[in-house]
Design a protein around this motif. Structure first.
Motif, PDB file in Angstrom:
ATOM      1  N   CYS A   1      -1.945  -3.953   1.795  1.00 18.06           N
ATOM      2  CA  CYS A   1      -1.699  -2.939   2.661  1.00 18.06           C
ATOM      3  C   CYS A   1      -2.577  -3.205   4.093  1.00 18.06           C
ATOM      4  O   CYS A   1      -3.923  -3.453   4.067  1.00 18.06           O
ATOM      5  CB  CYS A   1      -1.945  -1.822   2.203  1.00 18.06           C
ATOM      6  SG  CYS A   1      -2.480  -0.362   3.275  1.00 18.06           S
ATOM      7  N   PRO A   2      -1.998  -3.730   5.158  1.00 16.52           N
ATOM      8  CA  PRO A   2      -2.904  -3.798   6.524  1.00 16.52           C
ATOM      9  C   PRO A   2      -3.830  -2.734   6.635  1.00 16.52           C
ATOM     10  O   PRO A   2      -5.082  -3.306   7.197  1.00 16.52           O
ATOM     11  CB  PRO A   2      -1.845  -4.109   7.529  1.00 16.52           C
ATOM     12  CG  PRO A   2      -0.294  -4.148   6.786  1.00 16.52           C
ATOM     13  CD  PRO A   2      -0.439  -3.698   5.623  1.00 16.52           C
ATOM     14  N   PHE A   3      -3.395  -1.625   6.716  1.00 21.07           N
ATOM     15  CA  PHE A   3      -4.477  -0.528   7.169  1.00 21.07           C
ATOM     16  C   PHE A   3      -5.680  -0.474   6.120  1.00 21.07           C
ATOM     17  O   PHE A   3      -6.575  -0.210   6.415  1.00 21.07           O
ATOM     18  CB  PHE A   3      -3.752   0.899   7.067  1.00 21.07           C
ATOM     19  CG  PHE A   3      -2.895   0.919   8.278  1.00 21.07           C
ATOM     20  CD1 PHE A   3      -3.094   0.194   9.420  1.00 21.07           C
ATOM     21  CD2 PHE A   3      -1.589   1.904   8.209  1.00 21.07           C
ATOM     22  CE1 PHE A   3      -2.282   0.424  10.587  1.00 21.07           C
ATOM     23  CE2 PHE A   3      -0.632   1.769   9.547  1.00 21.07           C
ATOM     24  CZ  PHE A   3      -1.032   1.092  10.597  1.00 21.07           C
TER      25      PHE A   3
ATOM     26  N   ARG B   1      -7.759  -3.114   7.184  1.00 21.23           N
ATOM     27  CA  ARG B   1      -8.495  -2.268   8.395  1.00 21.23           C
ATOM     28  C   ARG B   1      -9.708  -1.615   8.026  1.00 21.23           C
ATOM     29  O   ARG B   1     -11.013  -1.684   8.598  1.00 21.23           O
ATOM     30  CB  ARG B   1      -7.659  -1.623   9.223  1.00 21.23           C
ATOM     31  CG  ARG B   1      -8.410  -1.039  10.455  1.00 21.23           C
ATOM     32  CD  ARG B   1      -7.431  -0.120  11.226  1.00 21.23           C
ATOM     33  NE  ARG B   1      -6.282  -0.990  11.946  1.00 21.23           N
ATOM     34  CZ  ARG B   1      -5.269  -0.250  12.498  1.00 21.23           C
ATOM     35  NH1 ARG B   1      -5.245   1.048  12.762  1.00 21.23           N
ATOM     36  NH2 ARG B   1      -4.437  -0.931  13.016  1.00 21.23           N
TER      37      ARG B   1
ATOM     38  N   PHE C   1      -3.339   1.469  -6.070  1.00 19.58           N
ATOM     39  CA  PHE C   1      -2.047   2.144  -5.784  1.00 19.58           C
ATOM     40  C   PHE C   1      -1.174   1.007  -5.249  1.00 19.58           C
ATOM     41  O   PHE C   1      -0.818   0.739  -3.972  1.00 19.58           O
ATOM     42  CB  PHE C   1      -2.130   3.083  -4.829  1.00 19.58           C
ATOM     43  CG  PHE C   1      -1.271   4.161  -4.833  1.00 19.58           C
ATOM     44  CD1 PHE C   1      -1.128   4.964  -5.867  1.00 19.58           C
ATOM     45  CD2 PHE C   1      -0.453   4.506  -3.601  1.00 19.58           C
ATOM     46  CE1 PHE C   1      -0.011   5.876  -6.059  1.00 19.58           C
ATOM     47  CE2 PHE C   1       0.462   5.296  -3.644  1.00 19.58           C
ATOM     48  CZ  PHE C   1       0.887   6.093  -4.698  1.00 19.58           C
TER      49      PHE C   1
ATOM     50  N   LYS D   1       1.653  -0.451  -4.384  1.00 21.54           N
ATOM     51  CA  LYS D   1       3.341   0.099  -3.894  1.00 21.54           C
ATOM     52  C   LYS D   1       3.777  -1.120  -3.301  1.00 21.54           C
ATOM     53  O   LYS D   1       5.077  -1.217  -2.970  1.00 21.54           O
ATOM     54  CB  LYS D   1       2.987   1.189  -2.895  1.00 21.54           C
ATOM     55  CG  LYS D   1       2.998   2.489  -3.769  1.00 21.54           C
ATOM     56  CD  LYS D   1       4.518   2.838  -4.161  1.00 21.54           C
ATOM     57  CE  LYS D   1       4.448   4.187  -4.549  1.00 21.54           C
ATOM     58  NZ  LYS D   1       5.763   4.627  -5.129  1.00 21.54           N
ATOM     59  N   PHE D   2       3.064  -2.153  -3.158  1.00 23.75           N
ATOM     60  CA  PHE D   2       3.790  -3.392  -2.223  1.00 23.75           C
ATOM     61  C   PHE D   2       4.502  -4.411  -2.623  1.00 23.75           C
ATOM     62  O   PHE D   2       5.131  -5.310  -2.212  1.00 23.75           O
ATOM     63  CB  PHE D   2       2.608  -3.773  -0.995  1.00 23.75           C
ATOM     64  CG  PHE D   2       2.218  -2.586  -0.049  1.00 23.75           C
ATOM     65  CD1 PHE D   2       1.755  -1.723  -0.082  1.00 23.75           C
ATOM     66  CD2 PHE D   2       2.593  -3.464   1.607  1.00 23.75           C
ATOM     67  CE1 PHE D   2       1.249  -0.731   0.852  1.00 23.75           C
ATOM     68  CE2 PHE D   2       2.199  -2.438   2.317  1.00 23.75           C
ATOM     69  CZ  PHE D   2       1.490  -1.206   2.042  1.00 23.75           C
ATOM     70  N   GLY D   3       4.423  -4.418  -3.986  1.00 24.90           N
ATOM     71  CA  GLY D   3       5.425  -5.373  -4.722  1.00 24.90           C
ATOM     72  C   GLY D   3       4.596  -6.364  -5.398  1.00 24.90           C
ATOM     73  O   GLY D   3       3.438  -6.068  -5.687  1.00 24.90           O
TER      74      GLY D   3
ATOM     75  N   ALA E   1       0.682 -12.389   4.750  1.00 25.82           N
ATOM     76  CA  ALA E   1       1.884 -11.490   4.918  1.00 25.82           C
ATOM     77  C   ALA E   1       2.540 -11.038   3.678  1.00 25.82           C
ATOM     78  O   ALA E   1       2.290 -11.812   2.512  1.00 25.82           O
ATOM     79  CB  ALA E   1       3.114 -12.400   5.526  1.00 25.82           C
ATOM     80  N   GLU E   2       2.966  -9.842   3.807  1.00 27.74           N
ATOM     81  CA  GLU E   2       3.404  -9.071   2.248  1.00 27.74           C
ATOM     82  C   GLU E   2       4.539 -10.012   1.397  1.00 27.74           C
ATOM     83  O   GLU E   2       5.278 -10.602   2.097  1.00 27.74           O
ATOM     84  CB  GLU E   2       4.402  -7.728   2.676  1.00 27.74           C
ATOM     85  CG  GLU E   2       3.364  -6.750   2.846  1.00 27.74           C
ATOM     86  CD  GLU E   2       4.052  -5.444   3.157  1.00 27.74           C
ATOM     87  OE1 GLU E   2       5.289  -5.156   2.556  1.00 27.74           O
ATOM     88  OE2 GLU E   2       3.653  -4.800   4.064  1.00 27.74           O
TER      89      GLU E   2
ATOM     90  N   THR F   1       0.269   7.665   0.923  1.00 24.79           N
ATOM     91  CA  THR F   1       0.081   6.852   2.106  1.00 24.79           C
ATOM     92  C   THR F   1      -0.889   5.750   1.553  1.00 24.79           C
ATOM     93  O   THR F   1      -1.720   6.321   0.546  1.00 24.79           O
ATOM     94  CB  THR F   1       0.083   7.492   3.571  1.00 24.79           C
ATOM     95  OG1 THR F   1      -0.391   6.182   4.422  1.00 24.79           O
ATOM     96  CG2 THR F   1      -1.204   7.970   3.611  1.00 24.79           C
ATOM     97  N   THR F   2      -0.997   4.589   2.075  1.00 29.71           N
ATOM     98  CA  THR F   2      -2.211   3.905   1.703  1.00 29.71           C
ATOM     99  C   THR F   2      -3.028   3.474   3.066  1.00 29.71           C
ATOM    100  O   THR F   2      -2.083   3.015   4.039  1.00 29.71           O
ATOM    101  CB  THR F   2      -1.919   2.471   0.843  1.00 29.71           C
ATOM    102  OG1 THR F   2      -0.769   1.817   1.585  1.00 29.71           O
ATOM    103  CG2 THR F   2      -1.551   2.886  -0.459  1.00 29.71           C
TER     104      THR F   2
ATOM    105  N   ALA G   1      -6.259   5.212   7.326  1.00 31.68           N
ATOM    106  CA  ALA G   1      -7.297   4.227   7.728  1.00 31.68           C
ATOM    107  C   ALA G   1      -8.201   5.340   8.685  1.00 31.68           C
ATOM    108  O   ALA G   1      -8.425   4.908   9.897  1.00 31.68           O
ATOM    109  CB  ALA G   1      -6.869   2.963   7.945  1.00 31.68           C
TER     110      ALA G   1
END
Lengths: 229, 190
Positions: free
Chosen positions: A72-74, A77, A103, A105-107, A139-140, A192-193, A212
């Motif tokens: 997760c990019p945030f 951050r 958490f 969630k992104f794969g 990248a994701e 959210t993450t 964030a």
């Protein structure tokens, strides 16, 4: 007639955007409503039983629970910009401790990265690995968190037994733990993450930061909690 | 080249026509402000609680510049479209909506948000692919949104300036009727 159509279109867009903006805090208010149920679940002792990595003194009165994903990019951050400030001011001084809940969630890459981080945690190196992963985030689901790459990242941690780390990662030892932590976050309706719960270490007096948030937000909530102790 | 030369005169002309009225300046500022807030809230740069804070980390600078450009274009475009609607019977330009919707969809980190989570939960693998695409190509999508908005700006400025040409040059209208039938039908339809 045309004016009415135009107004309807803009009002609809506005409502959708407003909803999207307010949804995270609404979800966390739902968590707040369940606070009495969640108190025990969110106490530091219960969290430790779930295998969450801990940063700082276990006896600190305030706990920050971070729900995040290494893709997760945030979250990156937060890890790069905000966490070091919180760490320096509150965690290293023993006032606050922090735990991390996966958490994912992104794969698929998120799960592999989370399992690798838990393997590093076996050797007390979770937070070193945490910093390295967020610093090298790609990248994701592009394969940046493949097992081979994660093993290379592990080489950067001084004092880590890479043999043990590699065996742990290859065995998939922490697959179920990562799944359980995701289920735990889902049961809390984490919207959210990254998302943060700042609480007293017994799981009471919860505050939520869904996103964030910058350092002053953490400062305001932590100082408020410290002042009423 | 000829197009660029003509744009140098027609765009300032269109701006003068619309923004000589302070009401449209007000609309532009209001729309800009709304979109600026929305984009920065989505980008997690602007927060209203527990303390009002704006902060701009290094990783967000490019996105911040792009969203500022998008917000400015949205302000100008909405004001110009409102002018066109109030002063003619021309329909609203679709590119305004496509540009703004793309701008909003590509803003922030779709995978991090509730919508991203909802998409992933509902559509599983397809949801992950969709949010991956939006996150990985975020900058490109935002630039595409700016391109669409620039096209919308060109289009709306055309409507403003063309409507003047029709009213001032009846002799041209006669000349155009002597041209091909499709050529003469086009201005009459618009």
């Amino acid at each position: 007639m045309r004016k009415i159509t135009l107004l309807t279109i803009f009002a609809t867009i506005g409502l959708v955007i407003l909803g999207a903006t307010l949804l995270p805090s609404y979800n966390l208010r739902q968590v707040a409503a369940q606070q009495s149920v969640s108190n025990a679940q969110l106490s530091l002792s219960m969290l430790k039983q779930k295998g969450v990595p801990l940063l700082g003194s276990p006896s600190a009165h305030i706990t920050i629970i971070e729900f995040a994903d290494f893709q997760c990019p945030f979250c990156a951050r937060f890890a790069k910009d905000i966490q070091p400030q919180v760490n320096q001011t509150y965690i290293q001084t023993g006032k606050v401790n922090m735990v991390y809940v996966h958490f994912t969630k992104f794969g698929p890459d998120s799960v592999t990265a989370a399992m690798a981080a838990q393997c590093a945690n076996d050797q007390g190196k979770f937070w070193n690995f945490y910093n390295i992963l967020f610093k090298n985030q790609g990248a994701e689901n592009s394969g940046w968190a493949s097992k081979d790459n994660l093993k290379k990242f592990a080489l950067q941690i001084p004092g880590l037994d890479t043999q043990k780390f590699n065996t742990c990662l290859d065995s998939g030892k922490y697959a179920s733990l990562v799944q359980n932590q995701l289920a735990f976050g889902t049961s809390l309706k984490v919207p959210t993450t990254p998302a943060f719960i700042i609480e007293k270490s017994d799981g009471s007096n919860l505050d939520y930061l869904p996103g964030a948030y910058p350092y002053p937000a953490f400062q305001a909530l932590i100082d408020k909690k410290l002042s009423i102790q | 080249m000829r197009l660029v030369t003509s744009l140098k005169t027609t765009i300032p002309f269109a701006f003068n026509v619309v923004f000589s009225n302070p009401v449209y300046i007000g609309i532009a500022i209001a729309v800009f402000s709304i979109f600026w807030i929305i984009f920065n809230v989505f980008d997690q740069l602007l927060f209203f609680s527990p303390v009002v804070t704006f902060y701009l980390p290094e990783d967000a600078v490019t996105g911040f510049i792009i969203t500022n450009v998008t917000s400015v274009l949205m302000g100008i475009l909405v004001a110009m479209n409102v002018y066109v609607i109030r002063n003619s019977k021309i329909k609203l330009d679709r590119s305004l909506f496509s540009g703004s919707i793309l701008g909003i969809v590509s803003s922030a980190c779709p995978g991090c948000s509730s919508f991203g989570f909802l998409a992933i939960s509902t559509f599983g693998g397809f949801g992950i692919i969709a949010t991956d695409f939006l996150t990985n190509y975020q900058t490109a999508l935002r630039l595409a949104s700016i391109a669409i908005l620039l096209w919308a700006l060109y289009s709306v400025h055309n409507k403003i300036t063309k409507s003047c040409i029709f009213t001032t040059l009846p002799s041209d209208k006669r000349q155009s009727k002597t041209a091909t039938s499709s050529d003469s039908a086009a201005p009459a339809a618009s």
